[in-house]
Write a protein that holds these residues in place. Structure first.
Motif, PDB file in Angstrom:
ATOM      1  N   MET A   1       0.844  -1.192   0.000  1.00 15.13           N
ATOM      2  CA  MET A   1       0.000   0.000   0.000  1.00 15.13           C
ATOM      3  C   MET A   1       0.877   1.239   0.000  1.00 15.13           C
ATOM      4  O   MET A   1       1.924   1.255   0.627  1.00 15.13           O
ATOM      5  CB  MET A   1      -0.865   0.009   1.259  1.00 15.13           C
ATOM      6  N   GLY A   2       0.411   2.279  -0.634  1.00 15.38           N
ATOM      7  CA  GLY A   2       1.172   3.512  -0.700  1.00 15.38           C
ATOM      8  C   GLY A   2       1.137   4.268   0.606  1.00 15.38           C
ATOM      9  O   GLY A   2       0.245   4.064   1.442  1.00 15.38           O
ATOM     10  N   ASN A   3       2.122   5.144   0.768  1.00  9.64           N
ATOM     11  CA  ASN A   3       2.201   5.948   1.991  1.00  9.64           C
ATOM     12  C   ASN A   3       0.935   6.753   2.245  1.00  9.64           C
ATOM     13  O   ASN A   3       0.494   6.881   3.383  1.00  9.64           O
ATOM     14  CB  ASN A   3       3.400   6.902   1.919  1.00  9.64           C
ATOM     15  N   THR A   4       0.356   7.316   1.190  1.00  9.00           N
ATOM     16  CA  THR A   4      -0.820   8.181   1.391  1.00  9.00           C
ATOM     17  C   THR A   4      -2.023   7.380   1.886  1.00  9.00           C
ATOM     18  O   THR A   4      -2.779   7.871   2.722  1.00  9.00           O
ATOM     19  CB  THR A   4      -1.190   8.924   0.086  1.00  9.00           C
ATOM     20  N   ILE A   5      -2.180   6.157   1.393  1.00 11.04           N
ATOM     21  CA  ILE A   5      -3.293   5.324   1.846  1.00 11.04           C
ATOM     22  C   ILE A   5      -3.097   4.948   3.316  1.00 11.04           C
ATOM     23  O   ILE A   5      -4.021   5.057   4.126  1.00 11.04           O
ATOM     24  CB  ILE A   5      -3.434   4.057   0.971  1.00 11.04           C
ATOM     25  N   VAL A   6      -1.901   4.509   3.660  1.00 14.73           N
ATOM     26  CA  VAL A   6      -1.616   4.103   5.036  1.00 14.73           C
ATOM     27  C   VAL A   6      -1.734   5.306   5.973  1.00 14.73           C
ATOM     28  O   VAL A   6      -2.291   5.193   7.069  1.00 14.73           O
ATOM     29  CB  VAL A   6      -0.223   3.437   5.148  1.00 14.73           C
ATOM     30  N   LYS A   7      -1.245   6.458   5.537  1.00 12.55           N
ATOM     31  CA  LYS A   7      -1.359   7.657   6.367  1.00 12.55           C
ATOM     32  C   LYS A   7      -2.830   8.039   6.563  1.00 12.55           C
ATOM     33  O   LYS A   7      -3.240   8.382   7.667  1.00 12.55           O
ATOM     34  CB  LYS A   7      -0.585   8.824   5.735  1.00 12.55           C
ATOM     35  N   SER A   8      -3.606   7.955   5.510  1.00 14.10           N
ATOM     36  CA  SER A   8      -5.029   8.256   5.594  1.00 14.10           C
ATOM     37  C   SER A   8      -5.736   7.291   6.554  1.00 14.10           C
ATOM     38  O   SER A   8      -6.567   7.707   7.373  1.00 14.10           O
ATOM     39  CB  SER A   8      -5.659   8.168   4.208  1.00 14.10           C
TER      40      SER A   8
END
Length: 162
Positions: free
Chosen positions: A1-8
């Protein structure tokens, strides 16, 4: 998973945990075994276990909230730490809510089909306790769906990397 998805997802988990801790803490601060017995006659030992389970759930949620806050403050964002935290939140908070280790209540697996509440208490409970669980259930269901990845795929990823 991308950083933005995990951060979200980490941000969503933080918001969820803030609300959950607030609701649980308020209930636990205002409720005693005596007040539960006044509301509904049942076994005192059952209410002790219910309150102990709610306290444990509160602690798990507070720990998850603290971890989310630390991860979100870090720059740069540490994806692996966030994934590990979300995995822990799924297994400690969400699983404890739907299937507590104390077995004081359980999840009705047919609730999605019947439209009824998912949590079923083993014994009759007071209205205030039912209201609390019903008020928490929808948000737990939502975050469970959001973090479902950490139930299977993340665990597989960790095992394969060893």
């Amino acid at each position: 998973m991308g950083n933005t998805i995990v951060k979200s997802q980490t941000e969503q988990a933080k918001i969820f945990l803030e609300k959950t801790v607030e609701q649980l803490s308020t209930y636990l601060n205002e409720t005693t075994i005596t007040s539960l017995l006044d509301e509904h006659t049942s076994e005192k030992d059952y209410f002790k276990e219910v309150l102990a389970t709610l306290r444990k759930l509160t602690v798990y949620c507070e720990e998850g909230l603290d971890a989310c806050q630390v991860i979100l403050k870090n720059d740069p964002f540490r994806k692996s730490a966030a994934e590990q935290t979300l995995y822990r939140i799924y297994h400690q908070c969400i699983e404890e809510f739907f299937n507590p280790k104390s077995d004081i209540w359980y999840e009705n697996s047919r609730s999605a089909y019947t439209g009824k509440n998912a949590i079923i208490f083993r014994q009759p409970t007071p209205h205030s306790l039912n209201e609390l669980i019903v008020s928490l259930e929808a948000s737990f269901q939502t975050i469970r769906e959001e973090l479902d990845y950490y139930e299977t795929d993340y665990r597989t990823k960790i095992i394969q990397s060893k």
